[in-house]
Design a protein around this motif. Structure first.
Motif, PDB file in Angstrom:
ATOM      1  N   VAL A 124       0.855  -1.384   0.057  1.00  0.00           N
ATOM      2  CA  VAL A 124       0.037  -0.083  -0.081  1.00  0.00           C
ATOM      3  C   VAL A 124       0.827   1.218   0.076  1.00  0.00           C
ATOM      4  CG1 VAL A 124      -1.681   1.310   1.477  1.00  0.00           C
ATOM      5  CG2 VAL A 124      -1.982  -1.017   1.228  1.00  0.00           C
ATOM      6  N   ALA A 125       1.996   1.237   0.957  1.00  0.00           N
ATOM      7  CA  ALA A 125       2.812   2.456   0.977  1.00  0.00           C
ATOM      8  C   ALA A 125       3.407   2.647  -0.420  1.00  0.00           C
ATOM      9  CB  ALA A 125       3.777   2.250   2.233  1.00  0.00           C
ATOM     10  N   ALA A 126       4.107   1.856  -1.032  1.00  0.00           N
ATOM     11  CA  ALA A 126       4.599   1.742  -2.354  1.00  0.00           C
ATOM     12  C   ALA A 126       3.774   2.239  -3.342  1.00  0.00           C
ATOM     13  CB  ALA A 126       5.318   0.547  -2.741  1.00  0.00           C
ATOM     14  N   ARG A 127       2.671   1.798  -3.479  1.00  0.00           N
ATOM     15  CA  ARG A 127       1.772   2.163  -4.521  1.00  0.00           C
ATOM     16  C   ARG A 127       1.325   3.674  -4.255  1.00  0.00           C
ATOM     17  NH1 ARG A 127      -4.492   0.722  -3.605  1.00  0.00           N
ATOM     18  NH2 ARG A 127      -4.034   2.031  -1.810  1.00  0.00           N
ATOM     19  N   GLY A 158       3.621   6.210  -5.493  1.00  0.00           N
ATOM     20  CA  GLY A 158       3.508   6.308  -7.019  1.00  0.00           C
ATOM     21  C   GLY A 158       4.398   5.381  -7.559  1.00  0.00           C
ATOM     22  N   LEU A 159       4.817   3.984  -6.858  1.00  0.00           N
ATOM     23  CA  LEU A 159       5.592   3.186  -7.607  1.00  0.00           C
ATOM     24  C   LEU A 159       4.641   2.281  -8.292  1.00  0.00           C
ATOM     25  CD1 LEU A 159       7.476   4.028  -5.214  1.00  0.00           C
ATOM     26  CD2 LEU A 159       8.423   1.834  -5.259  1.00  0.00           C
ATOM     27  N   ARG A 160       5.358   1.836  -9.236  1.00  0.00           N
ATOM     28  CA  ARG A 160       4.194   0.921 -10.286  1.00  0.00           C
ATOM     29  C   ARG A 160       4.114  -0.681  -9.735  1.00  0.00           C
ATOM     30  NH1 ARG A 160       5.072  -0.048 -16.685  1.00  0.00           N
ATOM     31  NH2 ARG A 160       3.282  -1.299 -17.104  1.00  0.00           N
ATOM     32  N   ALA A 161       5.507  -1.050  -9.100  1.00  0.00           N
ATOM     33  CA  ALA A 161       5.542  -2.565  -8.946  1.00  0.00           C
ATOM     34  C   ALA A 161       6.866  -2.739  -7.931  1.00  0.00           C
ATOM     35  CB  ALA A 161       5.559  -3.257 -10.298  1.00  0.00           C
ATOM     36  N   VAL A 162       6.717  -3.915  -7.339  1.00  0.00           N
ATOM     37  CA  VAL A 162       7.916  -4.206  -6.386  1.00  0.00           C
ATOM     38  C   VAL A 162       7.883  -5.869  -6.410  1.00  0.00           C
ATOM     39  CG1 VAL A 162       7.567  -2.384  -4.763  1.00  0.00           C
ATOM     40  CG2 VAL A 162       6.580  -4.577  -4.344  1.00  0.00           C
ATOM     41  N   ILE A 163       9.307  -6.320  -6.238  1.00  0.00           N
ATOM     42  CA  ILE A 163       9.459  -7.523  -5.933  1.00  0.00           C
ATOM     43  C   ILE A 163       9.794  -7.596  -4.490  1.00  0.00           C
ATOM     44  CG2 ILE A 163      11.199  -9.478  -6.170  1.00  0.00           C
ATOM     45  CD1 ILE A 163      12.032  -8.409  -8.932  1.00  0.00           C
ATOM     46  N   PHE A 164       8.733  -8.590  -3.928  1.00  0.00           N
ATOM     47  CA  PHE A 164       8.816  -8.908  -2.482  1.00  0.00           C
ATOM     48  C   PHE A 164       9.931  -9.939  -2.343  1.00  0.00           C
ATOM     49  CE2 PHE A 164       6.046 -10.808   1.044  1.00  0.00           C
ATOM     50  CZ  PHE A 164       7.295 -10.444   2.030  1.00  0.00           C
ATOM     51  N   ALA A 217       2.265 -12.466  -2.705  1.00  0.00           N
ATOM     52  CA  ALA A 217       2.453 -11.803  -3.661  1.00  0.00           C
ATOM     53  C   ALA A 217       1.092 -11.929  -4.331  1.00  0.00           C
ATOM     54  CB  ALA A 217       3.402 -11.648  -4.652  1.00  0.00           C
ATOM     55  N   CYS A 218       0.406 -13.331  -4.533  1.00  0.00           N
ATOM     56  CA  CYS A 218      -0.878 -13.412  -5.121  1.00  0.00           C
ATOM     57  C   CYS A 218      -1.981 -12.683  -4.479  1.00  0.00           C
ATOM     58  CB  CYS A 218      -0.848 -14.759  -5.325  1.00  0.00           C
ATOM     59  SG  CYS A 218       0.165 -15.703  -6.678  1.00  0.00           S
ATOM     60  N   LEU A 219      -1.833 -12.956  -3.181  1.00  0.00           N
ATOM     61  CA  LEU A 219      -2.915 -12.189  -2.345  1.00  0.00           C
ATOM     62  C   LEU A 219      -2.838 -10.728  -2.308  1.00  0.00           C
ATOM     63  CD1 LEU A 219      -2.811 -14.439   0.766  1.00  0.00           C
ATOM     64  CD2 LEU A 219      -4.650 -14.447  -0.780  1.00  0.00           C
ATOM     65  N   LEU A 220      -1.720 -10.231  -2.500  1.00  0.00           N
ATOM     66  CA  LEU A 220      -1.387  -8.776  -2.549  1.00  0.00           C
ATOM     67  C   LEU A 220      -2.118  -8.110  -3.627  1.00  0.00           C
ATOM     68  CD1 LEU A 220       1.847  -8.185  -0.631  1.00  0.00           C
ATOM     69  CD2 LEU A 220      -0.257  -7.722   0.216  1.00  0.00           C
ATOM     70  N   ASN A 221      -1.929  -8.864  -4.850  1.00  0.00           N
ATOM     71  CA  ASN A 221      -2.380  -8.394  -5.918  1.00  0.00           C
ATOM     72  C   ASN A 221      -3.813  -8.082  -5.970  1.00  0.00           C
ATOM     73  OD1 ASN A 221       0.266  -7.785  -7.161  1.00  0.00           O
ATOM     74  ND2 ASN A 221       0.480  -9.836  -7.555  1.00  0.00           N
ATOM     75  N   ARG A 222      -4.535  -9.026  -5.225  1.00  0.00           N
ATOM     76  CA  ARG A 222      -5.730  -9.137  -4.978  1.00  0.00           C
ATOM     77  C   ARG A 222      -6.400  -8.034  -4.084  1.00  0.00           C
ATOM     78  NH1 ARG A 222      -8.833 -14.917  -4.571  1.00  0.00           N
ATOM     79  NH2 ARG A 222     -10.585 -13.421  -5.154  1.00  0.00           N
ATOM     80  N   LEU A 223      -5.456  -7.564  -3.118  1.00  0.00           N
ATOM     81  CA  LEU A 223      -6.046  -6.742  -2.027  1.00  0.00           C
ATOM     82  C   LEU A 223      -5.516  -5.443  -2.320  1.00  0.00           C
ATOM     83  CD1 LEU A 223      -4.836  -8.903   0.900  1.00  0.00           C
ATOM     84  CD2 LEU A 223      -7.350  -8.660   0.289  1.00  0.00           C
ATOM     85  N   VAL A 224      -4.564  -5.057  -3.391  1.00  0.00           N
ATOM     86  CA  VAL A 224      -4.105  -3.831  -3.423  1.00  0.00           C
ATOM     87  C   VAL A 224      -4.170  -3.744  -5.064  1.00  0.00           C
ATOM     88  CG1 VAL A 224      -2.228  -2.386  -3.259  1.00  0.00           C
ATOM     89  CG2 VAL A 224      -2.584  -4.206  -1.721  1.00  0.00           C
ATOM     90  N   ASP A 256      -4.406  -1.689  -8.559  1.00  0.00           N
ATOM     91  CA  ASP A 256      -3.595  -0.447  -9.314  1.00  0.00           C
ATOM     92  C   ASP A 256      -2.155  -0.634  -8.911  1.00  0.00           C
ATOM     93  OD1 ASP A 256      -5.918   0.521 -10.633  1.00  0.00           O
ATOM     94  OD2 ASP A 256      -6.296   1.674  -8.829  1.00  0.00           O
ATOM     95  N   PHE A 257      -1.757  -1.847  -8.647  1.00  0.00           N
ATOM     96  CA  PHE A 257      -0.192  -2.320  -8.212  1.00  0.00           C
ATOM     97  C   PHE A 257       0.078  -3.503  -8.482  1.00  0.00           C
ATOM     98  CE2 PHE A 257       3.169  -2.372  -4.961  1.00  0.00           C
ATOM     99  CZ  PHE A 257       3.845  -1.465  -5.344  1.00  0.00           C
TER     100      PHE A 257
END
Length: 261
Positions: A20-23, A26-32, A43-50, A52-53
């Motif tokens: 959330v903080a990265a999005r 203004g960041l577009r993407a991160v590698i966790f 990462a799969c869960l975060l992409n459903r929860l957050v 536009d990122f």
């Protein structure tokens, strides 16, 4: 970026807060990245929860996943891991330097890659992953990059400023590897290199072969997005153009991760 939970280090954010903080910055993407566990399921869960990122999952081939373990790598690859790092904290170079005990090496007595590394490179190629060199020694990284680039694998020299001499960075860049420079090393609580040293190394290899990352998430360092802002500002002050900085921050990593320009 690093995030919690983490079994060996305190992290500034948990994984959701990190995304959330990265999005929001203004960041577009991160590698966790975790040194201890595969991050693809998170990462799969975060992409459903957050929205536009994008959070990309990855795996580090350290002791916690069995070291140089093709089975663990393929499991993550089948779930969509974008990147694999060779051993980091478990690497022989790191382990002997910081823990005083031997770790995982990737070369045999003749200086060639041990057979299991070729199995790992087969999987990197099959699943179109990004290969990170991890915390291997300079000699190991030179051999790994040489073999990987002959196979045209997407290869990134992990936070090269930590111990890779500039001449070795240049040699690997000439073979088509990207040289990663991480903001974490320039932070007061970290490894003691300077933004000026990074700028010198980037000039040696060229922005076209360089990636600026943060590797942040530690509690005693700035938040990752703020660290990236500091890094960008430092490179602009060092004389790099806006287009050159965008190449290193956006274009090069974006192409590796399939995000386009």
């Amino acid at each position: 970026m690093h995030a919690g939970p983490d079994p060996v280090a305190d992290r500034r954010f948990d994984a959701y807060e990190m995304a959330v903080a990265a999005r929001d910055a203004g960041l577009r993407a991160v590698i966790f990245k975790s040194h201890e566990y595969p991050t693809v399921p998170v990462a799969c869960l975060l992409n459903r929860l957050v929205p536009d990122f994008t959070v990309f999952g990855a795996i580090s081939l350290d002791n916690e996943v069995g070291g140089l373990n093709p089975v663990a790598l393929e499991a993550s690859a089948k779930m969509g891991a974008a990147k694999v790092w060779m051993p980091t904290y478990a690497a022989d170079h790191w382990s002997t330097t910081y823990y005083g005990k031997p770790g995982i090496g990737v070369l045999d007595d003749k200086g060639a890659l041990v057979p299991v590394v070729h199995d790992i490179l087969d999987l990197v190629e099959q699943y179109d992953m990004v290969l990170g060199t991890g915390h291997l020694s300079t000699v190991e990284q030179l051999e790994l990059v040489s073999v990987a680039r002959k196979r045209d694998l997407k290869t990134v020299v992990t936070h090269a400023d930590m111990w890779i001499p500039v001449e070795a960075q240049v040699a690997m860049a000439r073979q088509g590897a990207f040289i990663e420079h991480a903001a974490v090393g320039c932070m007061p609580a970290s490894f003691g290199w300077s933004f000026d040293q990074v700028a010198e190394a980037v000039r040696a290899t060229g922005p076209g072969a360089s990636i600026l990352s943060t590797d942040l998430g530690q509690t005693d360092n700035p938040a990752p997005a703020e660290g990236m802002r500091m890094f960008i500002a430092a490179m602009l002050r060092a004389g790099f153009t806006k287009d050159e900085v965008e190449l290193m921050v956006k274009v090069n990593p974006g192409r590796l991760l399939g995000l386009g320009d």
